[in-house]
Scaffold this motif. Structure first.
Motif, PDB file in Angstrom:
ATOM      1  N   MET A   1       0.842  -1.197   0.000  1.00 13.63           N
ATOM      2  CA  MET A   1       0.000   0.000   0.000  1.00 13.63           C
ATOM      3  C   MET A   1       0.875   1.245   0.000  1.00 13.63           C
ATOM      4  N   ARG A   2       0.504   2.211  -0.838  1.00 13.22           N
ATOM      5  CA  ARG A   2       1.225   3.475  -0.901  1.00 13.22           C
ATOM      6  C   ARG A   2       0.304   4.611  -0.478  1.00 13.22           C
ATOM      7  N   LEU A   3       0.879   5.581   0.203  1.00 17.55           N
ATOM      8  CA  LEU A   3       0.124   6.725   0.688  1.00 17.55           C
ATOM      9  C   LEU A   3       0.591   7.967  -0.060  1.00 17.55           C
ATOM     10  N   PHE A   4      -0.372   8.635  -0.710  1.00 26.44           N
ATOM     11  CA  PHE A   4      -0.083   9.891  -1.400  1.00 26.44           C
ATOM     12  C   PHE A   4      -0.792  11.016  -0.660  1.00 26.44           C
ATOM     13  N   ILE A   5      -0.017  11.964  -0.151  1.00 26.96           N
ATOM     14  CA  ILE A   5      -0.563  13.120   0.555  1.00 26.96           C
ATOM     15  C   ILE A   5      -0.583  14.300  -0.407  1.00 26.96           C
ATOM     16  N   ILE A   6      -1.718  14.987  -0.458  1.00 25.25           N
ATOM     17  CA  ILE A   6      -1.817  16.208  -1.274  1.00 25.25           C
ATOM     18  C   ILE A   6      -2.037  17.374  -0.321  1.00 25.25           C
ATOM     19  N   PRO A  13       7.032  17.549  -4.994  1.00 23.16           N
ATOM     20  CA  PRO A  13       6.920  16.159  -4.525  1.00 23.16           C
ATOM     21  C   PRO A  13       8.049  15.821  -3.559  1.00 23.16           C
ATOM     22  N   GLU A  14       7.687  15.112  -2.499  1.00 23.77           N
ATOM     23  CA  GLU A  14       8.671  14.817  -1.463  1.00 23.77           C
ATOM     24  C   GLU A  14       8.391  13.447  -0.844  1.00 23.77           C
ATOM     25  N   LYS A  15       9.395  12.621  -0.742  1.00 21.29           N
ATOM     26  CA  LYS A  15       9.259  11.327  -0.100  1.00 21.29           C
ATOM     27  C   LYS A  15       9.318  11.511   1.417  1.00 21.29           C
ATOM     28  N   ILE A  16       8.375  10.872   2.120  1.00 20.28           N
ATOM     29  CA  ILE A  16       8.309  10.991   3.575  1.00 20.28           C
ATOM     30  C   ILE A  16       8.951   9.763   4.216  1.00 20.28           C
ATOM     31  N   THR A  17       9.888  10.008   5.114  1.00 22.48           N
ATOM     32  CA  THR A  17      10.528   8.943   5.895  1.00 22.48           C
ATOM     33  C   THR A  17      10.384   9.273   7.373  1.00 22.48           C
ATOM     34  N   MET A  41       4.458   9.517  -0.151  1.00 23.00           N
ATOM     35  CA  MET A  41       4.869  10.675  -0.923  1.00 23.00           C
ATOM     36  C   MET A  41       3.917  11.835  -0.652  1.00 23.00           C
ATOM     37  N   ALA A  42       4.479  13.046  -0.613  1.00 22.06           N
ATOM     38  CA  ALA A  42       3.676  14.261  -0.473  1.00 22.06           C
ATOM     39  C   ALA A  42       3.761  15.058  -1.766  1.00 22.06           C
ATOM     40  N   PHE A  43       2.623  15.635  -2.182  1.00 22.35           N
ATOM     41  CA  PHE A  43       2.553  16.381  -3.433  1.00 22.35           C
ATOM     42  C   PHE A  43       1.807  17.693  -3.210  1.00 22.35           C
ATOM     43  N   PRO A  44       2.159  18.728  -3.954  1.00 22.95           N
ATOM     44  CA  PRO A  44       1.457  20.008  -3.814  1.00 22.95           C
ATOM     45  C   PRO A  44       0.091  20.040  -4.497  1.00 22.95           C
ATOM     46  N   ASP A  45      -0.153  19.062  -5.406  1.00 20.33           N
ATOM     47  CA  ASP A  45      -1.386  19.067  -6.193  1.00 20.33           C
ATOM     48  C   ASP A  45      -1.579  17.679  -6.792  1.00 20.33           C
ATOM     49  N   PHE A  46      -2.836  17.343  -7.102  1.00 20.75           N
ATOM     50  CA  PHE A  46      -3.090  16.026  -7.675  1.00 20.75           C
ATOM     51  C   PHE A  46      -2.425  15.844  -9.033  1.00 20.75           C
ATOM     52  N   VAL A  49       0.553  14.045  -8.595  1.00 21.25           N
ATOM     53  CA  VAL A  49       0.311  12.638  -8.272  1.00 21.25           C
ATOM     54  C   VAL A  49       0.125  11.828  -9.553  1.00 21.25           C
ATOM     55  N   LYS A  50      -0.620  12.381 -10.496  1.00 23.75           N
ATOM     56  CA  LYS A  50      -0.923  11.656 -11.743  1.00 23.75           C
ATOM     57  C   LYS A  50       0.335  11.207 -12.466  1.00 23.75           C
ATOM     58  N   SER A  51       1.346  12.062 -12.448  1.00 27.87           N
ATOM     59  CA  SER A  51       2.582  11.702 -13.144  1.00 27.87           C
ATOM     60  C   SER A  51       3.317  10.561 -12.445  1.00 27.87           C
ATOM     61  N   SER A  52       2.930  10.256 -11.196  1.00 32.09           N
ATOM     62  CA  SER A  52       3.590   9.174 -10.457  1.00 32.09           C
ATOM     63  C   SER A  52       2.825   7.855 -10.538  1.00 32.09           C
TER      64      SER A  52
END
Length: 494
Positions: A1-6, A13-17, A41-46, A49-52
């Motif tokens: 499972m992956r978590l994408f934060i917007i 985009p930033e990887k969260i550790t 991963m954290a993103f400023p906008d959806f 996210v789409k590109s990922s």
């Protein structure tokens, strides 16, 4: 499972550790659940996210919109649900957006481990669905995903929401987003299509009044002058002068601080002696008409047309719920076509015009060579709406059985076609009359048997007929085919 934060708190985009410094205390809980995810991963906008998104991640991720900004949150919800690849994805928000509440899976002011657990359950439901059989560009693909959203969220029904921006004053938030309608309220047209296809059942939930000219709900009720239609009307007190009988608005009698009759000039001193006030009436300030009751009309704020109340369109507003057939469509990922269309796909059916052309050829051959006999069978099917809506699994089983018995009874040289999606033709090549009768009777008995076996003998009816050629009374394909059509439709079949 992956978590994408917007969140607008991130500018890229930033990887969260577990060592990341997060920009808000409400996100700190993520570090405690970091072992639940293969990637955060954290993103400023959806759009980022789409590109990922890839085929691999598309089946194992969730989205958490972490924002206290209403406009930002609403925009991200729209982007997630209108994007085909993420329309079913688990979606959580920090800020509740009331109008889109059915389109999200939870509201969490701060990150909670419950998000991961809920997402896991949702993915288990989504994985039970067969692959969507339609290309992304086809409207059916979104319709399938809409059905699947209802199923996976345990909704099975969508009620209308009041929405002032909608043409009708109502809209369906989940349908609006997943079906990707242009304007709020337009998705009702697609829901009607699904209801026509028996995928959805509808029930009147409310009513709306619409402009007869443009179909919009936003109208203003106005009182107007019956003579000229002006809205410049005023309820006015009237005075009746006893002596001369003159009656007029009270303002016409006012002279300085006295009441004086404008007709005869006499001063009015005592009410009940010199004058009375019979009633209030309306006066039009444009045409000066006097009337006791104004007319009522409506002004549409969209098209600016005026019209009387009796012209208003009163339209029902429905709630839509999944039928058993609709649930089957959702799980199988395709819309079962009509009974004979399904046979066309499974059995390889010849186009009716080509079939008619071939029958003409066979008639000419058998006329010249009488020993080259052939027969044509016709089987007419009629299925009730109840069968489609309430017994879709039985219908599917019947179809499979029907395909099997047809395959058992025909040869590779035989030719089949469908007329108007209700009558199956089978051309039995090199077949004498007794052979044609044998095939006809055997098929008829076997169809009756599988109908009873599937408890559909009251929901699906059929009639059959056959003709063998050469026949001196028949000269064209149109004649013989039309005879079979009429016999199977009017009950005179063999």
């Amino acid at each position: 499972m992956r978590l994408f934060i917007i969140s607008e708190l991130f500018d890229k985009p930033e990887k969260i550790t577990k060592f990341s410094v997060l920009p808000d205390v409400g996100l700190e809980n993520i570090k405690r659940s970091i072992d639940k995810y293969s990637l955060i991963m954290a993103f400023p906008d959806f759009d980022a996210v789409k590109s990922s998104l890839t085929e691999e991640t598309g089946k194992a991720f969730l989205i958490y919109i972490y924002s206290a900004d209403e406009r930002f949150t609403q925009m991200q919800i729209k982007k997630v649900r209108t994007t085909f690849e993420t329309s079913l994805s688990p979606l959580f928000v920090r800020l509740e957006i009331q109008k889109f509440l059915p389109a999200v899976d939870g509201v969490y002011k701060d990150y909670s481990p419950e998000i991961a657990e809920k997402s896991k359950t949702l993915w288990e439901s989504i994985r039970r669905f067969s692959p969507n059989q339609y290309a992304v560009s086809m409207p059916e693909s979104r319709q399938i995903n809409y059905i699947r959203y209802l199923l996976s969220r345990g909704m099975e029904k969508e009620d209308p929401f009041i929405e002032k921006q909608s043409k009708t004053g109502f809209f369906y938030p989940v349908a609006h987003l997943i079906l990707n309608s242009n304007l709020e309220g337009e998705e009702a047209e697609q829901l009607e299509v699904l209801a026509t296809r028996k995928v959805l059942a509808k029930e009147v939930q409310n009513k709306t009044s619409l402009c007869p000219h443009c179909g919009y709900y936003n109208m203003v009720i106005r009182e107007v002058c019956p003579s000229c239609g002006s809205v410049r009307i005023k309820l006015t007190e009237f005075i009746h002068h006893y002596s001369c009988g003159y009656t007029a608005p009270a303002e016409e009698f006012v002279l300085d601080d006295r009441l004086v009759c404008p007709k005869c000039g006499e001063e009015l001193k005592h009410i009940g002696v010199d004058y009375d006030k019979p009633a209030e009436n309306y006066v039009c300030e444009d045409c000066r008409s006097v009337f006791s009751e104004p007319d009522v009309n409506l002004l549409c704020l969209n098209c600016r047309e005026n019209f009387p109340p009796e012209d208003i369109l009163s339209e029902p507003v429905y709630s839509y719920s999944l039928t058993p057939f609709g649930k089957m469509v959702g799980y199988e990922g395709k819309f079962p076509i009509s009974l004979l269309e399904e046979l066309s796909v499974k059995l390889g059916i010849t186009d009716y015009n080509v079939f008619s052309f071939l029958v003409d050829k066979f008639i000419k051959i058998s006329t010249r060579y009488p020993e080259r006999k052939f027969c044509i069978l016709g089987i007419h099917f009629s299925m009730s709406d109840k069968a489609v809506i309430e017994f879709p699994v039985r219908v599917r089983t019947f179809l499979k059985d029907l395909i099997e018995i047809i395959k058992e009874n025909i040869r590779e040289s035989d030719i089949m076609s469908v007329y108007e999606e209700k009558l199956l033709f089978i051309l039995l090549t090199e077949t004498p009359p007794d052979g044609g009768k044998t095939v006809h009777d055997r098929l008829k008995n076997q169809i009756e048997t599988i109908l009873k076996k599937n408890n559909l003998d009251r929901e699906i009816s059929f009639s059959s007929s056959y003709r063998c050629l050469p026949d001196s009374t028949v000269k064209t394909a149109r004649e013989v085919l039309q005879t079979i059509i009429e016999e199977t439709e009017d009950g005179t079949a063999v």
